[in-house]
Design a protein around this motif. Structure first.
Motif, PDB file in Angstrom:
ATOM      1  N   VAL A 182       0.710  -1.151  -0.047  1.00  0.00           N
ATOM      2  CA  VAL A 182      -0.041   0.146   0.028  1.00  0.00           C
ATOM      3  C   VAL A 182       1.055   1.193  -0.152  1.00  0.00           C
ATOM      4  O   VAL A 182       1.874   1.334   0.806  1.00  0.00           O
ATOM      5  N   GLN A 183       0.495   2.175  -0.648  1.00  0.00           N
ATOM      6  CA  GLN A 183       1.129   3.430  -0.944  1.00  0.00           C
ATOM      7  C   GLN A 183       0.089   4.620  -0.881  1.00  0.00           C
ATOM      8  O   GLN A 183      -1.108   4.666  -1.450  1.00  0.00           O
ATOM      9  N   VAL A 184       0.453   5.480   0.290  1.00  0.00           N
ATOM     10  CA  VAL A 184      -0.631   6.601   0.746  1.00  0.00           C
ATOM     11  C   VAL A 184       0.160   7.776   0.643  1.00  0.00           C
ATOM     12  O   VAL A 184       1.110   7.968   1.317  1.00  0.00           O
ATOM     13  N   LEU A 185      -0.573   8.901  -0.239  1.00  0.00           N
ATOM     14  CA  LEU A 185       0.193  10.121  -0.406  1.00  0.00           C
ATOM     15  C   LEU A 185      -0.815  11.142  -0.134  1.00  0.00           C
ATOM     16  O   LEU A 185      -1.738  11.354  -1.039  1.00  0.00           O
ATOM     17  N   VAL A 186      -1.170  11.882   1.081  1.00  0.00           N
ATOM     18  CA  VAL A 186      -1.940  12.937   1.186  1.00  0.00           C
ATOM     19  C   VAL A 186      -1.461  14.025   1.696  1.00  0.00           C
ATOM     20  O   VAL A 186      -0.664  13.751   2.690  1.00  0.00           O
ATOM     21  N   ALA A 187      -1.541  15.026   1.051  1.00  0.00           N
ATOM     22  CA  ALA A 187      -1.330  16.564   1.396  1.00  0.00           C
ATOM     23  C   ALA A 187      -2.010  17.024   2.499  1.00  0.00           C
ATOM     24  O   ALA A 187      -3.581  16.842   2.842  1.00  0.00           O
ATOM     25  N   PRO A 188      -1.217  17.558   3.901  1.00  0.00           N
ATOM     26  CA  PRO A 188      -1.977  17.728   4.964  1.00  0.00           C
ATOM     27  C   PRO A 188      -3.107  18.783   4.715  1.00  0.00           C
ATOM     28  O   PRO A 188      -4.223  18.927   5.548  1.00  0.00           O
ATOM     29  N   GLU A 189      -2.714  19.647   3.669  1.00  0.00           N
ATOM     30  CA  GLU A 189      -3.743  20.871   3.416  1.00  0.00           C
ATOM     31  C   GLU A 189      -5.184  20.529   3.217  1.00  0.00           C
ATOM     32  O   GLU A 189      -6.199  21.205   3.210  1.00  0.00           O
ATOM     33  N   VAL A 190      -5.384  19.289   2.510  1.00  0.00           N
ATOM     34  CA  VAL A 190      -6.714  18.633   2.104  1.00  0.00           C
ATOM     35  C   VAL A 190      -7.291  17.979   3.197  1.00  0.00           C
ATOM     36  O   VAL A 190      -8.596  17.468   2.880  1.00  0.00           O
ATOM     37  N   LEU A 191      -6.817  17.595   4.369  1.00  0.00           N
ATOM     38  CA  LEU A 191      -7.446  16.727   5.228  1.00  0.00           C
ATOM     39  C   LEU A 191      -8.886  17.459   5.797  1.00  0.00           C
ATOM     40  O   LEU A 191      -9.638  16.558   6.132  1.00  0.00           O
ATOM     41  N   PRO A 192      -8.880  18.723   6.004  1.00  0.00           N
ATOM     42  CA  PRO A 192     -10.160  19.337   6.536  1.00  0.00           C
ATOM     43  C   PRO A 192     -11.086  19.298   5.454  1.00  0.00           C
ATOM     44  O   PRO A 192     -12.335  19.670   5.699  1.00  0.00           O
ATOM     45  N   VAL A 193     -10.871  19.042   4.284  1.00  0.00           N
ATOM     46  CA  VAL A 193     -11.965  19.035   3.141  1.00  0.00           C
ATOM     47  C   VAL A 193     -13.046  18.048   3.598  1.00  0.00           C
ATOM     48  O   VAL A 193     -12.821  16.947   3.885  1.00  0.00           O
ATOM     49  N   VAL A 194     -14.528  18.462   3.281  1.00  0.00           N
ATOM     50  CA  VAL A 194     -15.596  17.704   3.711  1.00  0.00           C
ATOM     51  C   VAL A 194     -16.006  16.901   2.372  1.00  0.00           C
ATOM     52  O   VAL A 194     -15.962  17.672   1.147  1.00  0.00           O
ATOM     53  N   VAL A 195     -16.284  15.904   2.527  1.00  0.00           N
ATOM     54  CA  VAL A 195     -16.635  14.764   1.454  1.00  0.00           C
ATOM     55  C   VAL A 195     -17.733  13.766   1.962  1.00  0.00           C
ATOM     56  O   VAL A 195     -17.972  13.904   3.175  1.00  0.00           O
ATOM     57  N   PRO A 196     -18.481  13.435   0.996  1.00  0.00           N
ATOM     58  CA  PRO A 196     -19.744  12.535   1.373  1.00  0.00           C
ATOM     59  C   PRO A 196     -19.051  11.427   2.295  1.00  0.00           C
ATOM     60  O   PRO A 196     -18.117  10.773   2.155  1.00  0.00           O
ATOM     61  N   PHE A 197     -19.844  11.052   3.428  1.00  0.00           N
ATOM     62  CA  PHE A 197     -19.689   9.724   4.142  1.00  0.00           C
ATOM     63  C   PHE A 197     -19.455   8.504   3.294  1.00  0.00           C
ATOM     64  O   PHE A 197     -20.091   8.415   2.414  1.00  0.00           O
ATOM     65  N   LEU A 198     -18.226   7.918   3.774  1.00  0.00           N
ATOM     66  CA  LEU A 198     -17.932   6.568   2.742  1.00  0.00           C
ATOM     67  C   LEU A 198     -17.989   6.825   1.281  1.00  0.00           C
ATOM     68  O   LEU A 198     -18.471   6.033   0.558  1.00  0.00           O
ATOM     69  N   CYS A 199     -17.245   7.655   0.920  1.00  0.00           N
ATOM     70  CA  CYS A 199     -17.023   7.931  -0.443  1.00  0.00           C
ATOM     71  C   CYS A 199     -15.702   7.470  -1.148  1.00  0.00           C
ATOM     72  O   CYS A 199     -15.509   7.459  -2.334  1.00  0.00           O
ATOM     73  N   VAL A 200     -14.586   7.417  -0.002  1.00  0.00           N
ATOM     74  CA  VAL A 200     -13.236   6.847  -0.576  1.00  0.00           C
ATOM     75  C   VAL A 200     -13.080   5.377  -0.107  1.00  0.00           C
ATOM     76  O   VAL A 200     -12.542   4.603  -0.900  1.00  0.00           O
ATOM     77  N   GLN A 201     -13.595   4.981   1.183  1.00  0.00           N
ATOM     78  CA  GLN A 201     -13.479   3.569   1.371  1.00  0.00           C
ATOM     79  C   GLN A 201     -13.665   2.454   0.468  1.00  0.00           C
ATOM     80  O   GLN A 201     -13.051   1.455   0.079  1.00  0.00           O
TER      81      GLN A 201
END
Length: 377
Positions: free
Chosen positions: A253-272
């Motif tokens: 598994v490779q995960v790359l997430v920019a800290p500045e987008v962590l507060p962005v609001v998304v629909p619940f269970l849209c990525v998992q």
């Protein structure tokens, strides 16, 4: 020398012609009533909005009734309030505006100004759900027209409330459907992986059981249409920890997430669900190592989110059917996630799927960093 404008002086100026001022006053009064009616024709909403409706009409008193009782009264002659529901019964039955005179309205109190009333139906989706009653000393044609327009405006707010309630019910149904799709695959495999460690590594089994409990608590929580990307990613970490216990070194598994987008609001269970698809299609049916990559990056006014696997890929026509909601599709929740993204953010924020047989699969989407009315629950 540059002089700053005097805002105090600006507020003292009039707002243009008398017609301009009247329009501003009407819109301002309506805006004060609207939020209280957006929950539907309820007693609390009626009580909070009725005084603003009386201001709009300029009458001695106004009542709001539903099909059973007087919800709220504002103005003089409060002793007439219990009778308002009875006055409105013909309107509730046939949906026609009714004008009542002294024979129906007048009371024994000589000082009471109420001698007449105009009663107008309040409707929602073509059905009469209540009535607006304006009480005055005498009814004129202008009051009838004004009462009809205000009742139409109230009806529009009630319909918007019903549409919002319908949308909420639809979203809840979609989430229930998505959870039902996830659970058979994930619960069985996770419990089997945990069971495999019970004798050989009890501490590891305990850790995995806690991860499983936290994952299911999040995934099956009650309510909550939106969440932050940070919370969604934390739950994905739990999911991947359980899958690594199942597949061992076969899953990379490779995960790359920019800290500045962590507060962005998304629909619940849209990525998992996208990650679950990647694991299933990237590893199942093959004996070698499978790689899953996921990330979220800043993209100007939006956040760009993607999930990719190096598995067997898929026929694009199968993906098209899955996005169209084909229940026979093999992709967990793909159409569900796509539909919710489009519903909340617009069609340009739907899923983009890049795949072909033998070429792996990449699913991505973009969401605005800020959208009015979208906030975590």
């Amino acid at each position: 020398m540059v002089r700053r404008p005097s805002w105090a002086g600006w507020h003292r100026r009039d707002l243009g012609t008398p017609a301009d001022r009247a329009t501003f006053t009407t819109l301002h009064t309506a805006s004060q009533a609207a939020p209280h009616l957006r929950a539907g024709l309820t007693r609390d909403g009626a009580v909070r909005s009725v005084r603003h409706l009386r201001t709009l009409l300029g009458t001695d008193a106004v009542a709001l009734v539903d099909t059973a009782t007087t919800l709220a009264w504002d103005g003089s002659g409060g002793h007439h309030a219990p009778a308002a529901s009875g006055h409105a019964q013909p309107v509730l039955r046939d949906g026609r505006t009714l004008v009542l005179g002294p024979a129906e309205i007048a009371c024994d109190d000589a000082a009471c100004p109420l001698r007449a009333a105009v009663i107008v139906p309040v409707t929602s989706e073509g059905q009469v759900v209540g009535a607006l009653a304006a009480y005055v000393p005498d009814v004129g044609a202008s009051l009838v027209r004004a009462a009809v327009e205000v009742a139409r405006w109230v009806s529009a707010q009630i319909e918007l409330a019903e549409l919002e309630a319908s949308r909420t019910r639809a979203v809840e149904a979609e989430l229930r459907a998505l959870r039902a799709q996830i659970s058979p695959h994930f619960v069985h495999n996770s419990l089997a992986a945990i069971a495999s460690f019970v004798r050989t590594d009890p501490e590891r089994a305990r850790e995995l059981l806690l991860e499983f409990a936290d994952f299911t608590r999040y995934a099956f929580r009650r309510g909550g249409e939106f969440t932050t990307l940070a919370d969604e990613m934390r739950n994905i970490e739990r999911y991947l920890e359980l899958e690594k216990a199942r597949f061992g070194s076969r899953l990379r598994v490779q995960v790359l997430v920019a800290p500045e987008v962590l507060p962005v609001v998304v629909p619940f269970l849209c990525v998992q669900p996208l990650v679950e698809n990647a694991v299933r299609h990237g590893l199942e049916g093959r004996s070698g190592v499978g790689k899953v990559s996921l990330g979220a990056m800043d993209d100007g006014a939006r956040a760009h989110i993607w999930v990719e696997d190096d598995g067997a890929g898929c026929d694009p026509e199968v993906i098209r059917r899955a996005l169209a909601g084909d229940p026979a599709g093999d992709s967990i929740g793909l159409g569900n996630v796509d539909a919710r993204l489009r519903q909340v953010f617009g069609d340009d924020c739907g899923l983009v799927v890049e795949t072909a047989p033998g070429a792996g699969t990449k699913v991505s989407f973009r969401v605005p960093k800020y959208a009015p009315g979208v906030r975590p629950d």
